[in-house]
Design an enzyme around this catalytic site. Sequence first.
Site, PDB file in Angstrom:
ATOM      1  N   ARG A   1       0.844  -1.188   0.000  1.00  0.00           N
ATOM      2  CA  ARG A   1       0.000   0.000   0.000  1.00  0.00           C
ATOM      3  C   ARG A   1       0.878   1.236   0.000  1.00  0.00           C
ATOM      4  NH1 ARG A   1      -3.309  -2.674  -1.867  1.00  0.00           N
ATOM      5  NH2 ARG A   1      -5.319  -3.294  -1.021  1.00  0.00           N
TER       6      ARG A   1
ATOM      7  N   GLU B   1      -3.834   7.807  -5.127  1.00  0.00           N
ATOM      8  CA  GLU B   1      -4.032   7.131  -6.424  1.00  0.00           C
ATOM      9  C   GLU B   1      -5.274   7.674  -7.085  1.00  0.00           C
ATOM     10  OE1 GLU B   1      -3.885   2.865  -5.975  1.00  0.00           O
ATOM     11  OE2 GLU B   1      -1.979   2.977  -4.925  1.00  0.00           O
TER      12      GLU B   1
ATOM     13  N   HIS C   1      -1.017   0.528  -9.878  1.00  0.00           N
ATOM     14  CA  HIS C   1      -1.696  -0.437  -8.985  1.00  0.00           C
ATOM     15  C   HIS C   1      -2.241  -1.625  -9.785  1.00  0.00           C
ATOM     16  CE1 HIS C   1      -3.820  -0.689  -4.824  1.00  0.00           C
ATOM     17  NE2 HIS C   1      -3.627  -1.904  -5.326  1.00  0.00           N
TER      18      HIS C   1
HETATM   19  C1  OXD Z   1      -6.145  -5.850  -3.653  1.00  0.00           C
HETATM   20  C2  OXD Z   1      -5.169  -5.166  -4.541  1.00  0.00           C
HETATM   21  O1  OXD Z   1      -6.306  -5.425  -2.510  1.00  0.00           O
HETATM   22  O2  OXD Z   1      -5.034  -5.558  -5.706  1.00  0.00           O
HETATM   23  O3  OXD Z   1      -6.790  -6.806  -4.103  1.00  0.00           O
HETATM   24  O4  OXD Z   1      -4.506  -4.226  -4.090  1.00  0.00           O
END
Ligand code: OXD
Length: 331
Positions: free
Chosen positions: A244, A273, A292
Amino acid sequence: MGTVIGILHKQNHRYADRSIAERHLDMVRQRFPGAKIVLAEKETDLIREAPDAQVLVTWGLLIEPPLDFCRKAVNLEWIHTLSAGVESLLVPEVIGLGIPVTCTKGIHGLPISDHVLSFILSFSRGLPRFFVQKNQRKWARFPSVDEVSGKIVAIIGMGSIGREIARKCRALDMRVAAITRNAMGKPEVQGVDFLFGPDQVAEMLSIADYVVLALPLTAATRHYMNREKLAVMKKTAVLINIGRGGSVDEKELVIALKEGKLAGAGLDVFEQEPLPADSPLWEMENVIITPHTAALSPYYIDRAMEVFCQNLARFQAGEPLLYLVDPEKGY
Ligand code: OXD
């Protein structure tokens, strides 16, 4: 009537290109013949089903939580997310429903570990520079290419994703370093060459050639990679973040990169994001940015629906659900 399941798969979600197809609904229908499944792309299209729905399947990140649906879903017993992350969903109105929220785990390791390897190999073989040269039609053989064999990759976050990254790195002859809370030989530390205690993070960072963050975002992990930790990395090392964005202090990362405190960064996740157009990271040749996408895979929805089916069987049998989210922890 069997279990009534509302699936909210928002069209504007970043997984929209991996649509839920009839075959995915058939997977559920075949295994749970009595179930009624309603698939909707917009919350307003699902509202009609709300009073009967016992189960809501949706996404847990980058969505507006379906609060109108939840208000009207007086029989709702369980919410399941097709993503691992649940941060967009864990708002007081949803937590206040007091029903279990589960997420999808165990399927992210394969694509994300490929993504991490592509970052590692790209930096090792100098690809960021070669991409720039290609755009300039420039043929220049520069010397800073390397091999990954024998290099140390420190993986921070040894859950199922971290372990899969470790497995693939070792297949490339790399050595894996990780942090353990205690005892040797615990399953989460198998496949690790160098183990460090929680108070030895700086030591681990100082020997790593690649530092990979695979952390969820919690109060404890916010800005985990701060100025002090960036400062102890090797000048030749590369930071990779596929967990993250909030676990890296991005401003400090930009400063550290500009000052040459580390050699580069491979980033799939960001504090904000989409990454704002004015972020200095866009301009940096030694930064690889992916939007992402580390977990994306053509097989994602098939695997996620399989996880949902396993949990639905448990739900119907009154057994404990898999991948229960702890709202306190946020994952
Ligand atoms: C998820 C991601 O949480 O792809 O699935 O970040």
